[in-house]
Design an enzyme around this catalytic site. Structure first.
Site, mmCIF file in Angstrom:
data_model
loop_
_atom_site.group_PDB
_atom_site.id
_atom_site.type_symbol
_atom_site.label_atom_id
_atom_site.label_comp_id
_atom_site.label_asym_id
_atom_site.label_seq_id
_atom_site.Cartn_x
_atom_site.Cartn_y
_atom_site.Cartn_z
ATOM 1 N N LEU A 102 11.179 6.169 17.488
ATOM 2 C CA LEU A 102 11.781 6.040 18.817
ATOM 3 C C LEU A 102 10.777 5.488 19.838
ATOM 4 O O LEU A 102 10.959 4.414 20.376
ATOM 5 C CB LEU A 102 12.331 7.398 19.251
ATOM 6 C CG LEU A 102 13.456 7.383 20.281
ATOM 7 C CD1 LEU A 102 14.266 8.655 20.216
ATOM 8 C CD2 LEU A 102 12.932 7.180 21.694
ATOM 9 N N HIS A 103 9.745 6.242 20.161
ATOM 10 C CA HIS A 103 8.573 5.797 20.922
ATOM 11 C C HIS A 103 8.770 5.543 22.418
ATOM 12 O O HIS A 103 7.802 5.517 23.159
ATOM 13 C CB HIS A 103 7.922 4.579 20.271
ATOM 14 C CG HIS A 103 7.701 4.751 18.800
ATOM 15 N ND1 HIS A 103 7.061 5.856 18.273
ATOM 16 C CD2 HIS A 103 8.072 3.990 17.736
ATOM 17 C CE1 HIS A 103 7.033 5.761 16.952
ATOM 18 N NE2 HIS A 103 7.646 4.646 16.605
ATOM 19 N N GLY B 247 7.010 -1.910 5.821
ATOM 20 C CA GLY B 247 8.380 -2.393 5.848
ATOM 21 C C GLY B 247 9.366 -1.452 6.511
ATOM 22 O O GLY B 247 9.079 -0.285 6.770
ATOM 23 N N GLU B 248 10.542 -1.982 6.807
ATOM 24 C CA GLU B 248 11.676 -1.226 7.353
ATOM 25 C C GLU B 248 12.628 -0.920 6.193
ATOM 26 O O GLU B 248 13.313 -1.820 5.687
ATOM 27 C CB GLU B 248 12.371 -2.054 8.433
ATOM 28 C CG GLU B 248 13.779 -1.621 8.811
ATOM 29 C CD GLU B 248 13.900 -0.178 9.250
ATOM 30 O OE1 GLU B 248 14.592 0.589 8.553
ATOM 31 O OE2 GLU B 248 13.310 0.176 10.287
ATOM 32 N N SER C 239 12.436 6.650 6.813
ATOM 33 C CA SER C 239 12.178 6.324 8.216
ATOM 34 C C SER C 239 12.801 4.979 8.574
ATOM 35 O O SER C 239 12.852 4.065 7.752
ATOM 36 C CB SER C 239 10.666 6.271 8.464
ATOM 37 O OG SER C 239 10.381 5.868 9.786
ATOM 38 N N GLU D 175 0.829 -1.198 0.000
ATOM 39 C CA GLU D 175 0.000 0.000 0.000
ATOM 40 C C GLU D 175 0.868 1.255 0.000
ATOM 41 O O GLU D 175 1.961 1.270 0.575
ATOM 42 C CB GLU D 175 -0.924 0.006 1.222
ATOM 43 C CG GLU D 175 -1.968 -1.090 1.170
ATOM 44 C CD GLU D 175 -2.882 -1.122 2.383
ATOM 45 O OE1 GLU D 175 -4.064 -1.473 2.211
ATOM 46 O OE2 GLU D 175 -2.417 -0.810 3.501
ATOM 47 N N CYS E 137 -0.738 6.324 10.326
ATOM 48 C CA CYS E 137 0.495 5.722 10.829
ATOM 49 C C CYS E 137 0.213 4.412 11.564
ATOM 50 O O CYS E 137 -0.612 4.361 12.475
ATOM 51 C CB CYS E 137 1.185 6.712 11.763
ATOM 52 S SG CYS E 137 2.714 6.104 12.493
#
Length: 341
Positions: free
Chosen positions: A207-208, A153-154, A185, A88, A325
């Site tokens: 980070l979070h 994905g990363e 990102s 997507e 997100c």
């Protein structure tokens, strides 16, 4: 696929087919500048060579298979990427800006607790062609002002293909975009140092939580890619120019939204010229986390500003179509494809 190839690679293709060296530049112009969808469009290449190209190569362009529109103007596109696999992409219009959020993998290995993409597992990396096709094939391709590698994905778990796509986007022989229009990102994955060395695009770090053990519960990738090591690598890089680094921080109710977290976040980011983006948590199935309320997010923002940081609360877009997100997932599309085959 020719889409995603560099000028050098396209020149090699031309020479192998007995075409003149300058045909490599012609191919690059047709693919990246004129965005041809068929070899027949390449009218300054002989018909015989166009036919040979079509017999041997796939141009790499294909249309989206579905699109959903949000009440706020956000659009979510579904792209097939091989048999039974989909990704997507999300278009976010805002005033005179049009940002496209693109995917780099089918699913994700990182398995972050708050992200639907990770819940579907990982089903392969996208090629540079599959990454670029998302950009070229949305209806608003000609209107795009910014790109963010923040979809499924990363990105830095697929560093080779992500960097190949960025090269095609930013080099003069390609689309010629300024790297300042592109943000990548990452949770801080293994390709970070290479990304910093080989591109000039902006960096966003998920980070979070400023506390490693707590972050590990939210993001299992913390074990392999500790945030403190990531911050050390970022400190070693000179961000004094136009390149920017930002930190993404989803604010969870009663978990990471108090002043202790704000103060520790300020402490671990000290010395890094950066922006902090606070993000609301968007509810996903089978996850009990809740988003912090506006008042607590505003208090957190003010606390970060008191420490000298630029801190913003990012507006949520596309939540009604699961485009916000952490909400991207193609599990249903892939399941439907399996049932119909």
């Amino acid at each position: 696929m020719l889409l995603g190839m560099s000028l050098e690679e396209l020149t090699t293709v031309a020479l192998r087919m007995g075409m003149p060296r300058f045909a490599g530049k012609q191919l690059a112009e047709w693919i990246y500048v004129r965005r041809a969808t068929d070899f027949a469009e390449m009218t300054n290449i002989s018909q015989a060579n166009r036919q040979k190209l079509a017999e041997i190569y796939d141009l790499g362009r294909y249309p989206w298979s579905d699109v959903q529109c949000s009440v706020d103007g956000t659009k979510k596109y579904l792209f097939p990427v091989g048999e039974g696999r989909f990704v997507e992409s999300v278009l976010i219009p805002e005033g005179d800006r049009a940002t496209l959020c693109i995917s780099s993998q089918v699913g994700c290995k990182m398995d972050c607790l708050f992200c639907m993409t990770g819940k579907q597992g990982w089903n392969g990396n996208l090629s540079a062609a599959e990454i670029l096709n998302q950009i070229f094939s949305v209806d608003e391709a000609a209107e795009l002002t910014n790109l963010v590698y923040m979809g499924m994905g990363e990105p830095l778990d697929n560093t080779d293909e992500v960097l190949r796509s960025i090269e095609a986007l930013t080099e003069p022989w390609g689309m010629g975009w300024s790297p300042k229009r592109i943000t990548v990102s990452t949770i801080g994955a293994k390709g970070l140092e290479r990304f910093l060395a080989e591109s000039r695009c902006h960096l966003a770090v998920s980070l979070h939580s400023p506390f490693p053990e707590e972050r590990r519960k939210l993001m299992p990738g913390e074990k392999a890619f500790p945030i403190m090591q990531t911050l050390d690598r970022i400190r070693a890089y000179d961000f004094s120019g136009q390149r920017r680094v930002s930190f993404e921080y989803i604010v969870f109710d009663g978990l990471n939204d108090d002043m202790r977290h704000a103060d520790e976040l300020a402490a671990i980011l000290r010395g890094i010229p950066c922006r902090i983006n606070l993000i609301r948590f968007h509810k996903i199935p089978a996850v009990s986390l809740r988003s912090s309320d506006t008042a607590r997010m505003e208090a957190f923002r003010k606390r970060m500003e008191s420490h000298g940081f630029t801190c913003t609360i990012r507006a949520s877009r596309g939540e009604d179509i699961f485009a916000a997100c952490g909400m991207l997932s193609t599990s249903k599309a892939e399941s439907s494809e399996e049932k119909s085959s």
